[in-house]
Motif scaffolding. Sequence first.
Motif, PDB file in Angstrom:
ATOM      1  N   THR A  83       5.525   4.211   4.104  1.00  0.00           N
ATOM      2  CA  THR A  83       4.235   4.022   4.895  1.00  0.00           C
ATOM      3  C   THR A  83       4.578   3.676   6.506  1.00  0.00           C
ATOM      4  O   THR A  83       5.887   3.696   6.604  1.00  0.00           O
ATOM      5  CB  THR A  83       3.416   2.837   4.541  1.00  0.00           C
ATOM      6  OG1 THR A  83       2.078   2.812   4.999  1.00  0.00           O
ATOM      7  CG2 THR A  83       3.980   1.426   4.495  1.00  0.00           C
ATOM      8  N   ARG A  99      10.401   2.678  -4.024  1.00  0.00           N
ATOM      9  CA  ARG A  99      10.631   2.992  -2.526  1.00  0.00           C
ATOM     10  C   ARG A  99       9.371   3.071  -1.979  1.00  0.00           C
ATOM     11  O   ARG A  99       8.703   4.137  -2.186  1.00  0.00           O
ATOM     12  CB  ARG A  99      11.746   3.898  -2.629  1.00  0.00           C
ATOM     13  CG  ARG A  99      12.171   4.054  -0.952  1.00  0.00           C
ATOM     14  CD  ARG A  99      13.356   5.018  -0.489  1.00  0.00           C
ATOM     15  NE  ARG A  99      14.672   4.233  -0.948  1.00  0.00           N
ATOM     16  CZ  ARG A  99      15.361   4.051  -1.995  1.00  0.00           C
ATOM     17  NH1 ARG A  99      14.927   4.763  -2.739  1.00  0.00           N
ATOM     18  NH2 ARG A  99      16.494   3.372  -1.986  1.00  0.00           N
ATOM     19  N   LEU A 100       8.738   2.318  -1.140  1.00  0.00           N
ATOM     20  CA  LEU A 100       7.625   2.429  -0.648  1.00  0.00           C
ATOM     21  C   LEU A 100       7.627   3.055   0.957  1.00  0.00           C
ATOM     22  O   LEU A 100       8.225   2.504   1.621  1.00  0.00           O
ATOM     23  CB  LEU A 100       6.885   1.012  -0.481  1.00  0.00           C
ATOM     24  CG  LEU A 100       5.489   0.637   0.091  1.00  0.00           C
ATOM     25  CD1 LEU A 100       4.556   1.613  -0.583  1.00  0.00           C
ATOM     26  CD2 LEU A 100       5.157  -0.462   0.467  1.00  0.00           C
ATOM     27  N   ALA A 159      14.158  -0.198   6.908  1.00  0.00           N
ATOM     28  CA  ALA A 159      14.552   0.441   5.511  1.00  0.00           C
ATOM     29  C   ALA A 159      15.849  -0.336   4.916  1.00  0.00           C
ATOM     30  O   ALA A 159      16.854  -0.538   5.534  1.00  0.00           O
ATOM     31  CB  ALA A 159      14.684   1.782   5.620  1.00  0.00           C
ATOM     32  N   PRO A 203      11.334  -1.157   0.731  1.00  0.00           N
ATOM     33  CA  PRO A 203      10.576  -0.655   1.766  1.00  0.00           C
ATOM     34  C   PRO A 203      11.335   0.484   2.588  1.00  0.00           C
ATOM     35  O   PRO A 203      12.412   0.504   2.966  1.00  0.00           O
ATOM     36  CB  PRO A 203      10.479  -1.831   2.796  1.00  0.00           C
ATOM     37  CG  PRO A 203      11.403  -2.706   2.505  1.00  0.00           C
ATOM     38  CD  PRO A 203      11.923  -2.569   1.080  1.00  0.00           C
ATOM     39  N   HIS A 204      10.580   1.684   2.761  1.00  0.00           N
ATOM     40  CA  HIS A 204      11.034   2.662   3.747  1.00  0.00           C
ATOM     41  C   HIS A 204      10.054   3.039   4.711  1.00  0.00           C
ATOM     42  O   HIS A 204       9.221   3.924   4.624  1.00  0.00           O
ATOM     43  CB  HIS A 204      11.320   4.123   2.804  1.00  0.00           C
ATOM     44  CG  HIS A 204      11.963   4.890   3.428  1.00  0.00           C
ATOM     45  ND1 HIS A 204      13.344   5.127   3.473  1.00  0.00           N
ATOM     46  CD2 HIS A 204      11.571   5.926   4.222  1.00  0.00           C
ATOM     47  CE1 HIS A 204      13.943   5.998   4.126  1.00  0.00           C
ATOM     48  NE2 HIS A 204      12.596   6.734   4.846  1.00  0.00           N
ATOM     49  N   PRO A 205       9.982   2.369   5.931  1.00  0.00           N
ATOM     50  CA  PRO A 205       9.231   2.506   6.927  1.00  0.00           C
ATOM     51  C   PRO A 205       9.232   3.874   7.698  1.00  0.00           C
ATOM     52  O   PRO A 205      10.511   4.170   7.827  1.00  0.00           O
ATOM     53  CB  PRO A 205       9.120   1.233   7.786  1.00  0.00           C
ATOM     54  CG  PRO A 205      10.564   0.690   7.661  1.00  0.00           C
ATOM     55  CD  PRO A 205      10.910   1.149   5.990  1.00  0.00           C
ATOM     56  N   MET A 223       3.523  -1.639   7.073  1.00  0.00           N
ATOM     57  CA  MET A 223       4.475  -2.082   6.090  1.00  0.00           C
ATOM     58  C   MET A 223       4.157  -3.659   5.560  1.00  0.00           C
ATOM     59  O   MET A 223       4.398  -3.777   4.369  1.00  0.00           O
ATOM     60  CB  MET A 223       5.986  -1.894   6.479  1.00  0.00           C
ATOM     61  CG  MET A 223       7.032  -2.012   5.317  1.00  0.00           C
ATOM     62  SD  MET A 223       6.680  -1.101   3.836  1.00  0.00           S
ATOM     63  CE  MET A 223       7.450   0.486   4.432  1.00  0.00           C
ATOM     64  N   ARG A 224       4.255  -4.407   6.418  1.00  0.00           N
ATOM     65  CA  ARG A 224       4.122  -5.914   5.998  1.00  0.00           C
ATOM     66  C   ARG A 224       2.928  -6.114   5.070  1.00  0.00           C
ATOM     67  O   ARG A 224       2.996  -6.865   4.033  1.00  0.00           O
ATOM     68  CB  ARG A 224       4.059  -6.669   7.253  1.00  0.00           C
ATOM     69  CG  ARG A 224       5.508  -6.805   7.864  1.00  0.00           C
ATOM     70  CD  ARG A 224       5.492  -8.006   8.891  1.00  0.00           C
ATOM     71  NE  ARG A 224       6.591  -7.933   9.922  1.00  0.00           N
ATOM     72  CZ  ARG A 224       7.726  -8.078   9.594  1.00  0.00           C
ATOM     73  NH1 ARG A 224       8.293  -8.758   8.508  1.00  0.00           N
ATOM     74  NH2 ARG A 224       8.826  -8.231  10.514  1.00  0.00           N
ATOM     75  N   TRP A 249       5.451   1.957   9.998  1.00  0.00           N
ATOM     76  CA  TRP A 249       6.177   0.523  10.114  1.00  0.00           C
ATOM     77  C   TRP A 249       4.852  -0.576  10.533  1.00  0.00           C
ATOM     78  O   TRP A 249       5.229  -1.651   9.998  1.00  0.00           O
ATOM     79  CB  TRP A 249       7.159   0.655  11.291  1.00  0.00           C
ATOM     80  CG  TRP A 249       6.523   0.887  12.561  1.00  0.00           C
ATOM     81  CD1 TRP A 249       6.099   2.388  13.050  1.00  0.00           C
ATOM     82  CD2 TRP A 249       5.961   0.090  13.854  1.00  0.00           C
ATOM     83  NE1 TRP A 249       5.466   1.946  14.297  1.00  0.00           N
ATOM     84  CE2 TRP A 249       5.400   0.742  14.728  1.00  0.00           C
ATOM     85  CE3 TRP A 249       6.239  -1.405  13.625  1.00  0.00           C
ATOM     86  CZ2 TRP A 249       4.871   0.171  15.878  1.00  0.00           C
ATOM     87  CZ3 TRP A 249       5.452  -2.015  15.004  1.00  0.00           C
ATOM     88  CH2 TRP A 249       4.894  -0.970  15.837  1.00  0.00           C
ATOM     89  N   SER A 269       1.191  -3.918   3.176  1.00  0.00           N
ATOM     90  CA  SER A 269       1.553  -2.980   2.005  1.00  0.00           C
ATOM     91  C   SER A 269       2.538  -3.895   1.071  1.00  0.00           C
ATOM     92  O   SER A 269       2.183  -4.213   0.031  1.00  0.00           O
ATOM     93  CB  SER A 269       2.094  -1.573   2.284  1.00  0.00           C
ATOM     94  OG  SER A 269       1.194  -1.140   3.012  1.00  0.00           O
ATOM     95  N   LEU A 270       3.363  -4.418   1.590  1.00  0.00           N
ATOM     96  CA  LEU A 270       4.304  -4.904   0.811  1.00  0.00           C
ATOM     97  C   LEU A 270       3.734  -6.462   0.030  1.00  0.00           C
ATOM     98  O   LEU A 270       3.977  -6.780  -1.007  1.00  0.00           O
ATOM     99  CB  LEU A 270       5.766  -5.682   1.595  1.00  0.00           C
ATOM    100  CG  LEU A 270       6.793  -4.682   1.695  1.00  0.00           C
ATOM    101  CD1 LEU A 270       7.659  -5.141   2.885  1.00  0.00           C
ATOM    102  CD2 LEU A 270       7.376  -3.787   0.711  1.00  0.00           C
TER     103      LEU A 270
END
Length: 208
Positions: free
Chosen positions: A133, A130-131, A33, A156-158, A138-139, A135, A141-142
Amino acid sequence: MLWGAVHRVAIAGAAVFVFWIAGLIWFAATPSAEDRTEPTDAIVVLTGGGQRLNSGISLLREGRGRKLFISGVNHHVELEDLLRSSGEGVGRADEWVSCCVVLGHQAIDTLGNAGETAGWMRQQGFHSLRLVTAWYHMRRSLLEFARAMPEIEIVPHPVFPDPVAHEHWWARRETAALLVTEYGKYVASLARPFFAGLVPAGRAEIRK
């Protein structure tokens, strides 16, 4: 001549395999994060696990965002159901649920999450999110979120679900299989604009 061609194909195949493995190792590296204390306009949770929702609610309570948007919620699921599943009592949440938590029912996949969230963000006039999802998700999604809303700042906030251990993932069959699948989806997402460009405009209209 035949042997030379086979040799070249073997070398090319080995190079692709090494490149693919290197990409998988990079993909599996644990994202962290961003250390950002100032709040974003919104907190966005992608459905797919109770820990994601709990994290989103905690961030909202901490004042890390003005509103919480939950994308990809089943049409038959109401906010009360989600709060109950997360352990959040509906009565306790009444003072902030009505104004600060919004459900998105349109998305069925990550690409849909990005499109649904982009529409909501623009409707709200927001500029940062702040996303939240998993870990391993995450990539991709981003990538999809940055494409859908390049003007929006994404933090990002995994989250790290217990059943999917990120340490020594290569030694855990289920985690390794999940990461290989997610990496394949990530590569497909990277390549999608290229293949979309190969489809003639007229044919694309017919397919719609």
